[in-house]
Motif scaffolding. Structure first.
Motif, PDB file in Angstrom:
ATOM      1  N   ILE A  73       0.919  -1.390  -0.043  1.00 33.15           N
ATOM      2  CA  ILE A  73      -0.046  -0.115  -0.087  1.00 33.15           C
ATOM      3  C   ILE A  73       0.817   1.336  -0.053  1.00 33.15           C
ATOM      4  N   GLN A  74       1.827   1.223   0.729  1.00 37.68           N
ATOM      5  CA  GLN A  74       2.830   2.497   1.006  1.00 37.68           C
ATOM      6  C   GLN A  74       3.427   2.602  -0.362  1.00 37.68           C
ATOM      7  N   GLU A  75       4.092   1.678  -0.881  1.00 33.42           N
ATOM      8  CA  GLU A  75       4.707   1.879  -2.152  1.00 33.42           C
ATOM      9  C   GLU A  75       4.130   2.265  -3.384  1.00 33.42           C
ATOM     10  N   ILE A  76       2.722   1.818  -3.419  1.00 32.37           N
ATOM     11  CA  ILE A  76       1.786   2.473  -4.413  1.00 32.37           C
ATOM     12  C   ILE A  76       1.514   4.002  -4.296  1.00 32.37           C
ATOM     13  N   GLU A  77       1.246   4.108  -2.948  1.00 35.98           N
ATOM     14  CA  GLU A  77       1.009   5.637  -2.828  1.00 35.98           C
ATOM     15  C   GLU A  77       2.170   6.368  -3.070  1.00 35.98           C
ATOM     16  N   GLU A  78       3.442   5.913  -2.967  1.00 33.48           N
ATOM     17  CA  GLU A  78       4.972   6.687  -3.099  1.00 33.48           C
ATOM     18  C   GLU A  78       5.110   6.839  -4.538  1.00 33.48           C
ATOM     19  N   ARG A  79       4.685   5.759  -5.264  1.00 35.28           N
ATOM     20  CA  ARG A  79       5.217   5.800  -6.782  1.00 35.28           C
ATOM     21  C   ARG A  79       3.955   6.479  -7.533  1.00 35.28           C
ATOM     22  N   TRP A  84      -2.819   7.719  -5.512  1.00 30.79           N
ATOM     23  CA  TRP A  84      -3.538   6.656  -5.366  1.00 30.79           C
ATOM     24  C   TRP A  84      -3.026   5.736  -4.293  1.00 30.79           C
ATOM     25  N   ARG A  85      -4.046   5.538  -3.217  1.00 31.47           N
ATOM     26  CA  ARG A  85      -3.690   4.759  -2.027  1.00 31.47           C
ATOM     27  C   ARG A  85      -4.740   3.606  -2.089  1.00 31.47           C
ATOM     28  N   PRO A  86      -4.378   2.661  -2.499  1.00 29.71           N
ATOM     29  CA  PRO A  86      -5.537   1.469  -2.278  1.00 29.71           C
ATOM     30  C   PRO A  86      -5.793   1.121  -0.919  1.00 29.71           C
ATOM     31  N   SER A  87      -7.029   0.862  -0.487  1.00 24.95           N
ATOM     32  CA  SER A  87      -7.188   0.591   0.939  1.00 24.95           C
ATOM     33  C   SER A  87      -7.023  -0.852   1.055  1.00 24.95           C
ATOM     34  N   PRO A  88      -6.777  -1.212   2.239  1.00 25.78           N
ATOM     35  CA  PRO A  88      -6.657  -2.619   2.608  1.00 25.78           C
ATOM     36  C   PRO A  88      -7.865  -3.640   2.273  1.00 25.78           C
ATOM     37  N   GLY A  89      -8.743  -3.315   2.097  1.00 22.49           N
ATOM     38  CA  GLY A  89     -10.183  -3.640   1.589  1.00 22.49           C
ATOM     39  C   GLY A  89     -10.006  -4.071   0.163  1.00 22.49           C
ATOM     40  N   ALA A  90      -9.048  -3.301  -0.561  1.00 21.57           N
ATOM     41  CA  ALA A  90      -8.760  -3.707  -1.980  1.00 21.57           C
ATOM     42  C   ALA A  90      -7.757  -4.669  -1.918  1.00 21.57           C
ATOM     43  N   TRP A 136       0.583   2.193 -11.647  1.00 17.07           N
ATOM     44  CA  TRP A 136       0.393   3.518 -10.983  1.00 17.07           C
ATOM     45  C   TRP A 136       0.461   4.658 -11.841  1.00 17.07           C
ATOM     46  N   GLU A 137       1.166   4.722 -12.937  1.00 18.80           N
ATOM     47  CA  GLU A 137       1.481   5.911 -13.688  1.00 18.80           C
ATOM     48  C   GLU A 137       0.198   6.289 -14.095  1.00 18.80           C
ATOM     49  N   ALA A 138      -0.722   5.484 -14.212  1.00 19.30           N
ATOM     50  CA  ALA A 138      -1.944   5.822 -14.789  1.00 19.30           C
ATOM     51  C   ALA A 138      -2.956   6.868 -13.690  1.00 19.30           C
ATOM     52  N   MET A 139      -2.406   6.592 -12.565  1.00 21.72           N
ATOM     53  CA  MET A 139      -3.315   7.432 -11.533  1.00 21.72           C
ATOM     54  C   MET A 139      -2.565   8.767 -11.203  1.00 21.72           C
TER      55      MET A 139
END
Length: 195
Positions: A73-79, A84-90, A136-139
């Motif tokens: 989750i942290q890495e997706i948000e950083e990149r 984009w910060r996906p939730s734990p529920g995703a 994540w680039e699309a975000m």
């Protein structure tokens, strides 16, 4: 009367007096902004997170090294630059699905469940480079950093205004109105000078 108020509050997303329980006053740029509500100005430029994006992001990151769910989750948000910060529920259902498909494996490390690509998962990632190539680039939005900083400043100003609305006395409210009026005039003068 209370029933009417509760129904009205539910229609506004559970907010009372403009305060958002998730973390602040709903502002011009979402819940982190000032008193005017609405999505960020760059929201229509951002990609929408499709179902496959979380799955692809997990595969892309685990192709680099093993990670636990929180690290993913942290890495997706950083990149994605915080877009984009996906939730734990995703994330966690996607991890379970990938495990069921045999594409990733889980193991316990220091009390945490860490995931890595299986041999099948590595083969899948190599066979589908377009799917797992930095989804994540699309975000990320195309708003300049200086403009984003301006939005943030305006949002913080809106939050300060709301604090005065809720706690200020008559003199403070009047002075705040004068400050905002002068600021608005100066901003328009700035545009006029530029023209």
């Amino acid at each position: 009367m209370h029933a009417t108020f509760d129904a009205s509050r539910r229609q506004r997303g559970g907010r009372r007096g403009g305060f958002d329980r998730r973390g602040g006053f709903p502002g011009p740029f979402g819940r982190f902004g000032g008193p005017f509500g609405g999505p960020p100005p760059w929201a229509d430029r951002r990609g929408k997170a499709r179902r496959g994006n979380v799955r692809a992001a997990i595969l892309a990151l685990l192709a680099e090294e093993p990670r636990n769910g929180y690290q993913l989750i942290q890495e997706i948000e950083e990149r994605s630059g915080g877009e984009w910060r996906p939730s734990p529920g995703a994330v966690y259902p996607a991890l379970q699905q990938l495990t069921d498909e045999g594409l990733i494996e889980a193991e316990e490390q220091e009390g945490r469940r860490v995931f890595r690509l299986s041999d099948g998962g590595r083969a899948y990632a190599e066979a589908h480079p377009d799917e797992v190539n930095a989804p994540w680039e699309a975000m990320t939005s195309d708003v300049r950093d200086d403009v984003r900083d301006l939005f943030t400043t305006a949002a913080k100003t809106g939050s300060a205004v709301m604090q005065i609305v809720h706690t200020g006395d008559e003199n403070q409210v009047a002075e705040a109105r004068q400050i905002l009026t002068e600021t608005r005039r100066r901003l328009y003068r700035l545009l006029a000078d530029d023209e």
